[in-house]
Design an enzyme around this catalytic site. Structure first.
Site, PDB file in Angstrom:
ATOM      1  CD  GLU A 168      18.301  17.152  66.708  1.00 40.79           C
ATOM      2  OE1 GLU A 168      18.923  16.345  67.405  1.00 40.79           O
ATOM      3  OE2 GLU A 168      18.730  17.620  65.638  1.00 40.79           O
ATOM      4  N   GLY A 190      14.790  46.935  77.468  1.00 42.35           N
ATOM      5  CA  GLY A 190      13.579  47.753  77.518  1.00 42.35           C
ATOM      6  C   GLY A 190      12.883  47.775  76.163  1.00 42.35           C
TER       7      GLY A 190
END
Ligand code: CAA
Length: 384
Positions: free
Chosen positions: A363, A339
């Site tokens: 990568e 929350g």
């Protein structure tokens, strides 16, 4: 259950887990805020044999297999993703490339200090105008007697500022496509090499990402890695291993996010009970755990294929693709479960969420992984 880990693999996992959670995790948030390079962590990783894990002991490494490596890397990523990315680049794309393509003299001079953890390495392929398409790189290396003269700018280089040794690619023959690219081993104190712009990033804040500028940088012919024209193959082969490492980083960060979310869900009460009692939260936990396990299995299968010396390019891309997308979903869910607190720096979950974002990018983006996977399946390449 999945693959059965050997006793040695279990020992490595448990040793690295204890070390990472006791020594690295407690200061990870602080480093994220100050952007302080984790030099001390890396020094300790070196002492534990984690900076050249898959390199034979004769070259300063630990002689471990790839399964042990992904287990260790996941544990480090669980604690601090900024430390993990340095370890990942060092182990695979730097150390393994020198092991695979270097001559004996280069292994002694460059690999031993790296794999024993005394030095840190970087891999410089990407350029401002050549990311997904490294064949179009503009850096040039011109032969002049016993040296090459390198000119060009490399971008987004992990550990560019703090590395001692850099593997850099440059065109030695502009008329050839990928076969005109060569690779060189360059020491940071070379007067022709300057560290440029330090990126201000949303995540992995304690790992430096920089430009590297080569200006009439003279590199001895003896420091060319393999033959002229082999640079692209060196990069692609190194990235295959590197991509398994990104899968391991993803699994580690996802597990950390899920564990934090589960702890929070058991403690946090709303409507008179712990929020873990609500079906909406329980289903999120079940989905997160299932996704992490699926990614872990793909990571293991790619690592096991590499250990069996099979062609694992497709499997590495699948593991990287799935795991990096997975960790973005899992960290988002973990943050949602927290929350309003998830949005604050009081809890580590916002860091996990930010750190994970680059995993689908570096990568090789998710889109490039799909190119690699589909090329392998269709075997009638249409180009990227
Ligand atoms: N292993 C060995 N050889 C390979 C290979 C592999 N995985 N992939 C390709 N090759 C070879 C091919 O066989 C071919 O060789 P031949 O001509 O001799 O047969 C040659 O390489 C060229 O192959 P392609 O024509 O398929 O190459 P391409 O130009 O179409 O590109 C690509 C293919 C997969 C898109 C590749 O360019 C690629 O992977 N791009 C993404 C680059 C990337 O991942 N960059 C990340 C930067 S590094 C980084 O992020 C590190 C960091 O600091 C964290």
């Amino acid at each position: 259950m999945s693959i059965k880990l050997t006793e040695e693999q279990q020992m490595i996992q448990s040793m690295v887990r204890d070390f990472a959670r006791e020594m690295i995790a407690p200061t990870a948030m602080q480093r994220d805020l100050t952007k302080e390079f984790p030099a001390e962590n890396l020094r300790r990783l070196g002492e534990l044999g984690l900076m050249g894990m898959m390199i034979p002991p004769q070259y300063g490494g630990a002689g471990a297999d790839t399964i042990s490596y992904v287990l260790a890397l996941s544990e480090i990523a669980y604690a601090c993703a900024s430390t993990a990315v340095v370890m990942s680049v060092q182990n695979s794309i730097v150390c393994e490339s020198i092991l695979r393509y270097g001559n004996e003299d280069q292994k002694q001079r460059f690999l031993v200090p790296l794999s024993s953890g005394q030095e840190i390495g970087a891999f410089a392929l990407t350029e401002p105008n050549a990311g997904s398409d490294p064949v179009r790189q503009a850096a040039k290396a011109v032969r002049d007697g016993d040296t090459y003269i390198l000119n060009g700018t490399k971008r987004f280089i992990t550990t560019g500022k703090n590395a001692n040794t850099i593997i850099v690619t440059a065109k030695t023959d502009a008329s050839m496509r990928h076969k005109g690219i060569s690779a060189f081993l360059v020491k940071k104190d070379n007067p022709g090499l300057k560290v440029g712009n330090l990126e201000n990033k949303m995540g992995l804040c304690a790992s430096d990402t920089t430009d590297l500028i080569f200006e009439d940088c003279r590199v001895p012919v003896n420091d060319r890695l393999a033959e002229e024209g082999q640079g692209f193959t060196i990069a692609m082969t190194g990235l295959d291993g590197g991509r398994i490492g990104i899968a391991a980083q993803s699994v580690g960060v996802a597990q950390a996010a899920m564990d934090a979310a589960v702890t929070y869900a058991k403690e946090r009460e709303q409507f008179g009970q712990a929020i873990s009692k609500f079906q909406g939260i329980r289903w999120m936990i079940a989905d997160m755990a299932t996704e992490i396990e699926a990614a872990r299995q793909l990571m293991y299968s790619a690592a096991a294929m590499k250990d069996r010396n099979e062609n694992y390019t497709k499997q590495a891309s699948m593991a990287k693709l799935f795991a990096s997308e997975m960790v973005n979903r899992v960290t988002a869910q973990a943050l949602q479960m927290h929350g309003g607190y998830g949005f604050t720096k009081e809890y580590p979950v916002e860091r996990f969420y930010r750190d994970a974002r680059v995993f689908t990018i570096y990568e090789g983006t998710s889109e490039i992984q799909r190119v690699v996977i589909s090329n392998h399946i269709l075997k009638d390449k249409r180009g990227p």
